[in-house]
Design an enzyme around this catalytic site. Structure first.
Site, PDB file in Angstrom:
ATOM      1  N   ILE A   1       0.732  -1.241   0.011  1.00 57.71           N
ATOM      2  CA  ILE A   1       0.050  -0.071  -0.009  1.00 57.71           C
ATOM      3  C   ILE A   1       0.928   1.498   0.264  1.00 57.71           C
ATOM      4  O   ILE A   1       0.525   2.288  -0.545  1.00 57.71           O
ATOM      5  CB  ILE A   1      -0.783   0.014   1.349  1.00 57.71           C
ATOM      6  CG1 ILE A   1      -1.861  -0.946   1.147  1.00 57.71           C
ATOM      7  CG2 ILE A   1      -1.559   1.287   1.368  1.00 57.71           C
ATOM      8  CD1 ILE A   1      -2.794  -1.234   2.389  1.00 57.71           C
TER       9      ILE A   1
ATOM     10  N   ASP B   1      11.344   4.077   5.031  1.00 55.59           N
ATOM     11  CA  ASP B   1      11.021   2.749   5.001  1.00 55.59           C
ATOM     12  C   ASP B   1      12.459   2.128   5.767  1.00 55.59           C
ATOM     13  O   ASP B   1      13.581   2.680   5.632  1.00 55.59           O
ATOM     14  CB  ASP B   1      10.736   1.949   3.932  1.00 55.59           C
ATOM     15  CG  ASP B   1      10.143   0.554   3.982  1.00 55.59           C
ATOM     16  OD1 ASP B   1       9.016   0.838   3.664  1.00 55.59           O
ATOM     17  OD2 ASP B   1      10.663  -0.308   4.437  1.00 55.59           O
TER      18      ASP B   1
ATOM     19  N   ARG C   1      -6.827 -12.879  15.421  1.00 58.88           N
ATOM     20  CA  ARG C   1      -6.095 -11.455  15.236  1.00 58.88           C
ATOM     21  C   ARG C   1      -6.024 -10.676  16.273  1.00 58.88           C
ATOM     22  O   ARG C   1      -5.991  -9.532  16.461  1.00 58.88           O
ATOM     23  CB  ARG C   1      -6.501 -10.640  14.183  1.00 58.88           C
ATOM     24  CG  ARG C   1      -6.534 -11.425  12.807  1.00 58.88           C
ATOM     25  CD  ARG C   1      -5.221 -11.454  11.926  1.00 58.88           C
ATOM     26  NE  ARG C   1      -5.098 -12.149  10.646  1.00 58.88           N
ATOM     27  CZ  ARG C   1      -5.446 -13.526  10.548  1.00 58.88           C
ATOM     28  NH1 ARG C   1      -5.590 -14.356  11.503  1.00 58.88           N
ATOM     29  NH2 ARG C   1      -5.464 -13.859   9.337  1.00 58.88           N
TER      30      ARG C   1
ATOM     31  N   TYR D   1      -3.124  -7.778  16.621  1.00 56.81           N
ATOM     32  CA  TYR D   1      -3.419  -6.867  15.375  1.00 56.81           C
ATOM     33  C   TYR D   1      -4.519  -6.111  15.503  1.00 56.81           C
ATOM     34  O   TYR D   1      -4.583  -4.929  15.409  1.00 56.81           O
ATOM     35  CB  TYR D   1      -3.437  -7.979  14.089  1.00 56.81           C
ATOM     36  CG  TYR D   1      -3.464  -6.926  12.749  1.00 56.81           C
ATOM     37  CD1 TYR D   1      -2.227  -6.135  12.459  1.00 56.81           C
ATOM     38  CD2 TYR D   1      -4.310  -6.887  11.926  1.00 56.81           C
ATOM     39  CE1 TYR D   1      -2.270  -5.333  11.381  1.00 56.81           C
ATOM     40  CE2 TYR D   1      -4.217  -6.105  10.805  1.00 56.81           C
ATOM     41  CZ  TYR D   1      -3.299  -5.370  10.543  1.00 56.81           C
ATOM     42  OH  TYR D   1      -3.455  -4.629   9.462  1.00 56.81           O
TER      43      TYR D   1
ATOM     44  N   LYS E   1      -4.656  -1.882  15.918  1.00 61.01           N
ATOM     45  CA  LYS E   1      -5.452  -1.016  14.664  1.00 61.01           C
ATOM     46  C   LYS E   1      -6.697  -0.275  15.406  1.00 61.01           C
ATOM     47  O   LYS E   1      -6.959   0.945  15.024  1.00 61.01           O
ATOM     48  CB  LYS E   1      -6.021  -1.781  13.478  1.00 61.01           C
ATOM     49  CG  LYS E   1      -4.881  -2.429  12.601  1.00 61.01           C
ATOM     50  CD  LYS E   1      -3.921  -1.296  12.166  1.00 61.01           C
ATOM     51  CE  LYS E   1      -2.825  -1.777  11.087  1.00 61.01           C
ATOM     52  NZ  LYS E   1      -2.055  -0.806  10.628  1.00 61.01           N
TER      53      LYS E   1
ATOM     54  N   PRO F   1       2.531  -7.784  -0.353  1.00 66.53           N
ATOM     55  CA  PRO F   1       3.728  -8.979   0.225  1.00 66.53           C
ATOM     56  C   PRO F   1       3.241  -9.193   1.738  1.00 66.53           C
ATOM     57  O   PRO F   1       3.492 -10.231   2.175  1.00 66.53           O
ATOM     58  CB  PRO F   1       5.100  -8.197   0.217  1.00 66.53           C
ATOM     59  CG  PRO F   1       4.615  -7.188  -1.040  1.00 66.53           C
ATOM     60  CD  PRO F   1       3.460  -6.679  -0.935  1.00 66.53           C
TER      61      PRO F   1
ATOM     62  N   ARG G   1     -13.648 -13.243   2.783  1.00 64.91           N
ATOM     63  CA  ARG G   1     -14.069 -12.179   3.661  1.00 64.91           C
ATOM     64  C   ARG G   1     -14.430 -10.774   3.337  1.00 64.91           C
ATOM     65  O   ARG G   1     -15.424 -10.233   4.005  1.00 64.91           O
ATOM     66  CB  ARG G   1     -12.676 -11.743   4.631  1.00 64.91           C
ATOM     67  CG  ARG G   1     -11.891 -13.069   5.150  1.00 64.91           C
ATOM     68  CD  ARG G   1     -11.260 -12.746   6.303  1.00 64.91           C
ATOM     69  NE  ARG G   1      -9.932 -11.988   5.755  1.00 64.91           N
ATOM     70  CZ  ARG G   1      -8.858 -11.701   6.758  1.00 64.91           C
ATOM     71  NH1 ARG G   1      -8.738 -12.311   7.661  1.00 64.91           N
ATOM     72  NH2 ARG G   1      -7.762 -11.098   6.296  1.00 64.91           N
TER      73      ARG G   1
HETATM   74  N1  LIG Z   1      -2.366  -6.014   3.241  1.00 64.65           N
HETATM   75  C1  LIG Z   1      -3.491  -5.825   3.842  1.00 64.65           C
HETATM   76  O1  LIG Z   1      -4.412  -6.610   3.624  1.00 64.65           O
HETATM   77  C2  LIG Z   1      -4.004  -4.728   4.782  1.00 64.65           C
HETATM   78  C3  LIG Z   1      -5.104  -4.409   5.414  1.00 64.65           C
HETATM   79  C4  LIG Z   1      -5.515  -3.589   6.117  1.00 64.65           C
HETATM   80  C5  LIG Z   1      -4.482  -2.671   6.658  1.00 64.65           C
HETATM   81  N2  LIG Z   1      -3.204  -3.032   6.383  1.00 64.65           N
HETATM   82  C6  LIG Z   1      -2.051  -2.090   6.667  1.00 64.65           C
HETATM   83  O2  LIG Z   1      -1.646  -1.352   5.802  1.00 64.65           O
HETATM   84  C7  LIG Z   1      -0.447  -0.850   5.948  1.00 64.65           C
HETATM   85  C8  LIG Z   1       0.621  -1.304   4.831  1.00 64.65           C
HETATM   86  O3  LIG Z   1       0.602  -2.805   4.726  1.00 64.65           O
HETATM   87  P1  LIG Z   1       0.924  -3.593   3.277  1.00 64.65           P
HETATM   88  O4  LIG Z   1       0.154  -4.516   3.116  1.00 64.65           O
HETATM   89  O5  LIG Z   1       1.218  -2.666   2.395  1.00 64.65           O
HETATM   90  O6  LIG Z   1       2.280  -4.404   3.993  1.00 64.65           O
HETATM   91  P2  LIG Z   1       3.717  -4.724   3.554  1.00 64.65           P
HETATM   92  O7  LIG Z   1       4.513  -5.594   4.235  1.00 64.65           O
HETATM   93  O8  LIG Z   1       3.675  -5.011   1.881  1.00 64.65           O
HETATM   94  O9  LIG Z   1       4.470  -3.120   3.436  1.00 64.65           O
HETATM   95  C9  LIG Z   1       4.753  -2.752   4.900  1.00 64.65           C
HETATM   96  C10 LIG Z   1       6.200  -1.897   4.684  1.00 64.65           C
HETATM   97  O10 LIG Z   1       6.132  -1.232   5.905  1.00 64.65           O
HETATM   98  C11 LIG Z   1       7.697  -1.374   6.124  1.00 64.65           C
HETATM   99  N3  LIG Z   1       8.140  -1.341   7.772  1.00 64.65           N
HETATM  100  C12 LIG Z   1       7.877  -2.443   8.489  1.00 64.65           C
HETATM  101  N4  LIG Z   1       8.258  -2.151   9.702  1.00 64.65           N
HETATM  102  C13 LIG Z   1       8.838  -0.818   9.538  1.00 64.65           C
HETATM  103  C14 LIG Z   1       9.637  -0.082  10.527  1.00 64.65           C
HETATM  104  N5  LIG Z   1       9.736  -0.405  11.757  1.00 64.65           N
HETATM  105  N6  LIG Z   1      10.114   1.241   9.912  1.00 64.65           N
HETATM  106  C15 LIG Z   1      10.082   1.560   8.776  1.00 64.65           C
HETATM  107  N7  LIG Z   1       9.180   0.825   7.889  1.00 64.65           N
HETATM  108  C16 LIG Z   1       8.709  -0.404   8.346  1.00 64.65           C
HETATM  109  C17 LIG Z   1       8.175  -2.592   5.584  1.00 64.65           C
HETATM  110  O11 LIG Z   1       9.782  -2.697   5.259  1.00 64.65           O
HETATM  111  C18 LIG Z   1       7.544  -2.383   4.378  1.00 64.65           C
HETATM  112  O12 LIG Z   1       7.960  -1.894   3.001  1.00 64.65           O
HETATM  113  C19 LIG Z   1       0.169  -1.692   7.509  1.00 64.65           C
HETATM  114  O13 LIG Z   1      -0.124  -0.830   8.376  1.00 64.65           O
HETATM  115  C20 LIG Z   1      -0.966  -2.748   7.479  1.00 64.65           C
HETATM  116  O14 LIG Z   1      -1.358  -3.012   8.735  1.00 64.65           O
HETATM  117  C21 LIG Z   1      -2.876  -3.812   5.280  1.00 64.65           C
END
Ligand SMILES: NC(=O)c1ccc[n+]([C@@H]2O[C@H](COP(=O)([O-])OP(=O)(O)OC[C@H]3O[C@@H](n4cnc5c(N)ncnc54)[C@H](O)[C@@H]3O)[C@@H](O)[C@H]2O)c1
Length: 252
Positions: A24, A43, A149, A152, A156, A187, A211
Protein backbone atom coordinates in the site's frame (compact mmCIF):
# COMPACT_ATOMS: atom_id res chain seq x y z
CA UNK A 1 0.91 6.26 -11.61
CA UNK A 2 -2.43 7.89 -12.45
CA UNK A 3 -2.09 11.10 -14.47
CA UNK A 4 -4.97 13.42 -13.76
CA UNK A 5 -4.68 17.09 -14.50
CA UNK A 6 -8.08 17.83 -13.01
CA UNK A 7 -9.34 16.63 -9.66
CA UNK A 8 -7.45 15.70 -6.54
CA UNK A 9 -4.19 17.39 -7.53
CA UNK A 10 -1.41 17.69 -4.97
CA UNK A 11 0.93 20.00 -6.88
CA UNK A 12 3.27 21.95 -4.65
CA UNK A 13 2.72 19.67 -1.66
CA UNK A 14 5.35 17.51 -0.01
CA UNK A 15 4.32 14.11 1.36
CA UNK A 16 6.10 11.66 3.63
CA UNK A 17 4.94 8.04 3.46
CA UNK A 18 6.18 5.52 6.05
CA UNK A 19 6.56 1.95 4.88
CA UNK A 20 6.78 3.38 1.38
CA UNK A 21 8.82 0.55 -0.12
CA UNK A 22 6.09 -2.09 -0.43
CA UNK A 23 2.41 -2.80 -0.90
CA UNK A 24 0.00 0.00 0.00
CA UNK A 25 2.89 2.37 0.80
CA UNK A 26 4.51 1.81 -2.58
CA UNK A 27 1.23 2.32 -4.44
CA UNK A 28 0.65 5.48 -2.38
CA UNK A 29 4.06 6.89 -3.27
CA UNK A 30 3.29 6.36 -6.97
CA UNK A 31 -0.22 7.80 -6.69
CA UNK A 32 0.85 10.92 -4.79
CA UNK A 33 3.73 11.48 -7.24
CA UNK A 34 1.26 11.12 -10.13
CA UNK A 35 -0.88 13.80 -8.49
CA UNK A 36 2.06 16.20 -8.45
CA UNK A 37 3.34 15.85 -4.88
CA UNK A 38 7.00 15.74 -3.96
CA UNK A 39 7.51 12.50 -2.04
CA UNK A 40 9.70 11.42 0.83
CA UNK A 41 9.51 7.64 1.04
CA UNK A 42 10.60 6.35 4.43
CA UNK A 43 11.24 2.67 5.06
CA UNK A 44 13.55 0.16 6.71
CA UNK A 45 14.16 -1.26 3.26
CA UNK A 46 16.31 1.50 1.77
CA UNK A 47 17.29 -0.41 -1.40
CA UNK A 48 13.69 -0.92 -2.48
CA UNK A 49 12.83 2.61 -1.38
CA UNK A 50 15.64 4.06 -3.49
CA UNK A 51 14.73 2.16 -6.64
CA UNK A 52 11.11 3.30 -6.28
CA UNK A 53 12.13 6.94 -5.76
CA UNK A 54 14.50 6.79 -8.74
CA UNK A 55 11.54 6.08 -11.04
CA UNK A 56 9.41 8.98 -9.85
CA UNK A 57 9.68 12.75 -10.26
CA UNK A 58 10.73 14.79 -7.23
CA UNK A 59 11.00 11.80 -4.90
CA UNK A 60 13.50 11.06 -2.14
CA UNK A 61 14.10 7.77 -0.36
CA UNK A 62 15.13 7.85 3.30
CA UNK A 63 15.99 5.18 5.81
CA UNK A 64 13.59 5.37 8.73
CA UNK A 65 12.78 2.90 11.46
CA UNK A 66 9.42 4.12 12.69
CA UNK A 67 10.02 2.54 16.10
CA UNK A 68 13.23 4.49 16.77
CA UNK A 69 13.06 8.10 17.83
CA UNK A 70 16.61 8.93 16.71
CA UNK A 71 15.93 7.51 13.25
CA UNK A 72 12.71 9.53 12.94
CA UNK A 73 14.30 12.72 14.24
CA UNK A 74 17.19 12.39 11.79
CA UNK A 75 14.69 12.47 8.91
CA UNK A 76 12.59 15.24 10.47
CA UNK A 77 15.70 17.41 10.89
CA UNK A 78 16.30 17.36 7.13
CA UNK A 79 12.79 18.57 6.24
CA UNK A 80 11.91 22.23 6.08
CA UNK A 81 8.33 21.68 4.93
CA UNK A 82 5.70 18.96 5.04
CA UNK A 83 2.07 19.00 3.90
CA UNK A 84 1.06 15.32 4.02
CA UNK A 85 2.02 12.49 6.37
CA UNK A 86 0.86 8.97 5.63
CA UNK A 87 1.45 6.71 8.65
CA UNK A 88 1.40 3.43 6.78
CA UNK A 89 4.24 1.19 8.07
CA UNK A 90 2.82 -1.82 9.86
CA UNK A 91 3.21 -5.51 10.55
CA UNK A 92 0.84 -8.41 11.17
CA UNK A 93 0.49 -11.13 13.76
CA UNK A 94 -1.69 -14.22 13.86
CA UNK A 95 -2.99 -15.71 17.10
CA UNK A 96 -5.72 -15.55 19.72
CA UNK A 97 -4.84 -14.14 23.15
CA UNK A 98 -3.46 -17.47 24.36
CA UNK A 99 -1.05 -17.55 21.42
CA UNK A 100 0.28 -14.00 21.59
CA UNK A 101 3.58 -13.99 23.47
CA UNK A 102 4.35 -10.81 25.42
CA UNK A 103 7.32 -10.00 23.16
CA UNK A 104 5.16 -10.31 20.06
CA UNK A 105 2.52 -8.09 21.62
CA UNK A 106 5.13 -5.45 22.47
CA UNK A 107 6.60 -5.60 18.97
CA UNK A 108 3.21 -5.11 17.35
CA UNK A 109 2.40 -2.21 19.63
CA UNK A 110 5.76 -0.61 18.81
CA UNK A 111 5.53 -0.93 15.03
CA UNK A 112 1.80 -0.31 14.56
CA UNK A 113 0.94 2.08 17.39
CA UNK A 114 3.90 3.77 19.05
CA UNK A 115 5.31 4.56 15.61
CA UNK A 116 2.25 6.65 14.74
CA UNK A 117 2.74 8.61 17.95
CA UNK A 118 6.49 9.05 17.45
CA UNK A 119 6.42 9.97 13.76
CA UNK A 120 3.43 12.29 14.07
CA UNK A 121 4.89 14.02 17.11
CA UNK A 122 8.25 14.57 15.43
CA UNK A 123 6.64 16.03 12.30
CA UNK A 124 3.85 17.95 14.02
CA UNK A 125 5.57 21.38 13.95
CA UNK A 126 5.94 21.16 10.15
CA UNK A 127 2.40 19.88 9.68
CA UNK A 128 0.97 22.64 11.88
CA UNK A 129 2.87 25.23 9.88
CA UNK A 130 1.38 24.00 6.59
CA UNK A 131 -2.08 23.11 8.02
CA UNK A 132 -1.22 19.67 6.84
CA UNK A 133 -3.08 16.42 6.32
CA UNK A 134 -2.32 13.21 8.20
CA UNK A 135 -3.62 9.90 6.90
CA UNK A 136 -3.28 6.93 9.22
CA UNK A 137 -3.61 3.46 7.76
CA UNK A 138 -5.88 1.55 10.08
CA UNK A 139 -7.76 -1.59 9.06
CA UNK A 140 -11.12 -3.25 9.32
CA UNK A 141 -9.27 -4.95 12.19
CA UNK A 142 -9.72 -1.72 14.13
CA UNK A 143 -13.47 -1.75 13.55
CA UNK A 144 -14.52 -5.38 13.99
CA UNK A 145 -13.09 -8.45 15.71
CA UNK A 146 -11.31 -11.00 13.51
CA UNK A 147 -10.57 -14.49 14.73
CA UNK A 148 -6.88 -15.17 15.47
CA UNK A 149 -5.89 -11.51 15.25
CA UNK A 150 -5.86 -10.49 18.94
CA UNK A 151 -2.74 -8.30 18.87
CA UNK A 152 -3.28 -6.94 15.36
CA UNK A 153 -6.88 -5.87 16.07
CA UNK A 154 -5.71 -4.26 19.31
CA UNK A 155 -3.13 -2.15 17.49
CA UNK A 156 -5.46 -1.06 14.72
CA UNK A 157 -8.13 -0.06 17.25
CA UNK A 158 -5.49 2.22 18.77
CA UNK A 159 -4.72 3.75 15.36
CA UNK A 160 -8.40 4.66 14.97
CA UNK A 161 -8.42 6.16 18.49
CA UNK A 162 -5.27 8.22 17.80
CA UNK A 163 -6.89 9.56 14.63
CA UNK A 164 -9.99 10.75 16.47
CA UNK A 165 -7.86 12.19 19.27
CA UNK A 166 -5.69 14.28 16.94
CA UNK A 167 -8.74 15.48 15.00
CA UNK A 168 -10.34 16.62 18.26
CA UNK A 169 -7.17 18.37 19.47
CA UNK A 170 -6.43 20.18 16.19
CA UNK A 171 -9.72 20.73 14.32
CA UNK A 172 -8.60 23.93 12.62
CA UNK A 173 -4.86 23.37 12.44
CA UNK A 174 -4.69 19.93 10.78
CA UNK A 175 -6.79 17.36 8.99
CA UNK A 176 -6.39 13.83 10.37
CA UNK A 177 -8.17 10.84 8.87
CA UNK A 178 -7.88 7.09 8.95
CA UNK A 179 -8.36 4.64 6.11
CA UNK A 180 -9.51 1.16 7.06
CA UNK A 181 -8.80 -1.36 4.31
CA UNK A 182 -10.12 -4.89 4.13
CA UNK A 183 -7.66 -7.51 2.93
CA UNK A 184 -5.39 -6.09 0.22
CA UNK A 185 -3.16 -8.01 -2.16
CA UNK A 186 0.34 -7.05 -0.91
CA UNK A 187 3.50 -8.83 0.28
CA UNK A 188 1.97 -8.52 3.78
CA UNK A 189 -0.71 -11.03 2.77
CA UNK A 190 1.66 -13.23 0.73
CA UNK A 191 3.99 -13.33 3.76
CA UNK A 192 1.08 -14.47 5.93
CA UNK A 193 0.17 -17.24 3.47
CA UNK A 194 3.80 -18.38 3.20
CA UNK A 195 4.35 -18.37 6.95
CA UNK A 196 1.13 -19.94 8.20
CA UNK A 197 -0.38 -21.80 5.24
CA UNK A 198 2.45 -22.80 2.90
CA UNK A 199 0.87 -26.23 2.27
CA UNK A 200 -2.62 -24.85 1.54
CA UNK A 201 -2.04 -21.41 0.11
CA UNK A 202 -4.74 -21.43 -2.55
CA UNK A 203 -7.40 -22.76 -0.16
CA UNK A 204 -6.55 -20.01 2.30
CA UNK A 205 -6.45 -17.39 -0.45
CA UNK A 206 -10.05 -18.32 -1.26
CA UNK A 207 -10.96 -17.82 2.40
CA UNK A 208 -9.25 -14.42 2.38
CA UNK A 209 -11.17 -13.48 -0.77
CA UNK A 210 -14.44 -14.54 0.86
CA UNK A 211 -13.95 -12.19 3.83
CA UNK A 212 -14.86 -9.37 1.49
CA UNK A 213 -18.48 -9.80 0.32
CA UNK A 214 -17.25 -8.65 -3.10
CA UNK A 215 -15.32 -11.92 -3.22
CA UNK A 216 -11.86 -10.53 -3.89
CA UNK A 217 -8.95 -8.81 -2.25
CA UNK A 218 -8.45 -5.08 -2.61
CA UNK A 219 -5.70 -3.70 -4.82
CA UNK A 220 -3.03 -1.44 -3.29
CA UNK A 221 -3.83 1.13 -6.00
CA UNK A 222 -7.45 1.30 -4.81
CA UNK A 223 -6.30 2.20 -1.31
CA UNK A 224 -3.79 4.70 -2.71
CA UNK A 225 -6.54 6.48 -4.69
CA UNK A 226 -8.52 7.04 -1.52
CA UNK A 227 -5.43 8.31 0.28
CA UNK A 228 -4.87 10.78 -2.54
CA UNK A 229 -8.45 12.02 -2.31
CA UNK A 230 -8.26 12.40 1.47
CA UNK A 231 -5.08 14.51 1.10
CA UNK A 232 -6.54 16.71 -1.62
CA UNK A 233 -8.18 20.11 -1.32
CA UNK A 234 -11.48 18.50 -2.37
CA UNK A 235 -11.53 16.73 1.01
CA UNK A 236 -11.09 20.00 2.96
CA UNK A 237 -14.18 19.36 5.12
CA UNK A 238 -13.03 15.90 6.18
CA UNK A 239 -11.26 15.35 9.48
CA UNK A 240 -11.55 12.67 12.14
CA UNK A 241 -13.10 10.33 9.57
CA UNK A 242 -12.58 6.58 9.70
CA UNK A 243 -13.06 5.38 6.15
CA UNK A 244 -13.63 1.70 5.37
CA UNK A 245 -12.55 0.48 1.93
CA UNK A 246 -13.19 -3.21 2.29
CA UNK A 247 -15.35 -4.74 -0.44
CA UNK A 248 -18.33 -4.57 1.92
CA UNK A 249 -16.77 -6.42 4.88
CA UNK A 250 -17.87 -4.03 7.62
CA UNK A 251 -21.29 -3.42 6.09
CA UNK A 252 -22.26 -6.97 6.95
N1 LIG B 1 -2.45 -5.81 3.18
C1 LIG B 1 -3.57 -5.82 3.89
O1 LIG B 1 -4.43 -6.72 3.77
C2 LIG B 1 -3.87 -4.70 4.84
C3 LIG B 1 -5.19 -4.51 5.25
C4 LIG B 1 -5.48 -3.49 6.13
C5 LIG B 1 -4.48 -2.66 6.59
N2 LIG B 1 -3.20 -2.87 6.18
C6 LIG B 1 -2.19 -1.98 6.72
O2 LIG B 1 -1.59 -1.29 5.66
C7 LIG B 1 -0.24 -0.97 6.00
C8 LIG B 1 0.69 -1.41 4.90
O3 LIG B 1 0.50 -2.80 4.70
P1 LIG B 1 1.01 -3.56 3.39
O4 LIG B 1 0.03 -4.65 3.17
O5 LIG B 1 1.31 -2.62 2.31
O6 LIG B 1 2.35 -4.19 4.00
P2 LIG B 1 3.78 -4.55 3.34
O7 LIG B 1 4.34 -5.59 4.24
O8 LIG B 1 3.64 -4.82 1.90
O9 LIG B 1 4.60 -3.18 3.54
C9 LIG B 1 4.90 -2.69 4.81
C10 LIG B 1 6.14 -1.81 4.69
O10 LIG B 1 6.40 -1.30 6.02
C11 LIG B 1 7.80 -1.35 6.21
N3 LIG B 1 8.11 -1.41 7.65
C12 LIG B 1 7.85 -2.41 8.52
N4 LIG B 1 8.35 -2.11 9.72
C13 LIG B 1 8.93 -0.88 9.61
C14 LIG B 1 9.63 -0.03 10.52
N5 LIG B 1 9.85 -0.40 11.79
N6 LIG B 1 10.07 1.15 10.06
C15 LIG B 1 9.89 1.53 8.77
N7 LIG B 1 9.25 0.76 7.87
C16 LIG B 1 8.77 -0.44 8.29
C17 LIG B 1 8.26 -2.61 5.49
O11 LIG B 1 9.66 -2.59 5.22
C18 LIG B 1 7.39 -2.57 4.24
O12 LIG B 1 8.03 -1.87 3.19
C19 LIG B 1 0.02 -1.63 7.36
O13 LIG B 1 -0.16 -0.67 8.38
C20 LIG B 1 -1.06 -2.68 7.45
O14 LIG B 1 -1.40 -2.99 8.77
C21 LIG B 1 -2.86 -3.85 5.31
Amino acid sequence: MTENKGAFRLDGKRALVTGGASGIGEATCKELAGAGAAGVFADLNLDKDQSLAAGLPDATAVLMDVTKLDSIEAVAAKLDRLDILVNNAGIAHVGDIAHVEPDDFDKLMEVNVKSVYLVTRALLPLLLKSRGSIVNIGSVAGQVGIKQRFAYCTTKGAVLAMTRQLAVEYPKELRVNCICPGTVQTPFVEGYLDKYHAHEKEKMREQLNARQPMGRLGKPEEIASLIRYVCSDEAEFMTGSLLPIDGGWTAA
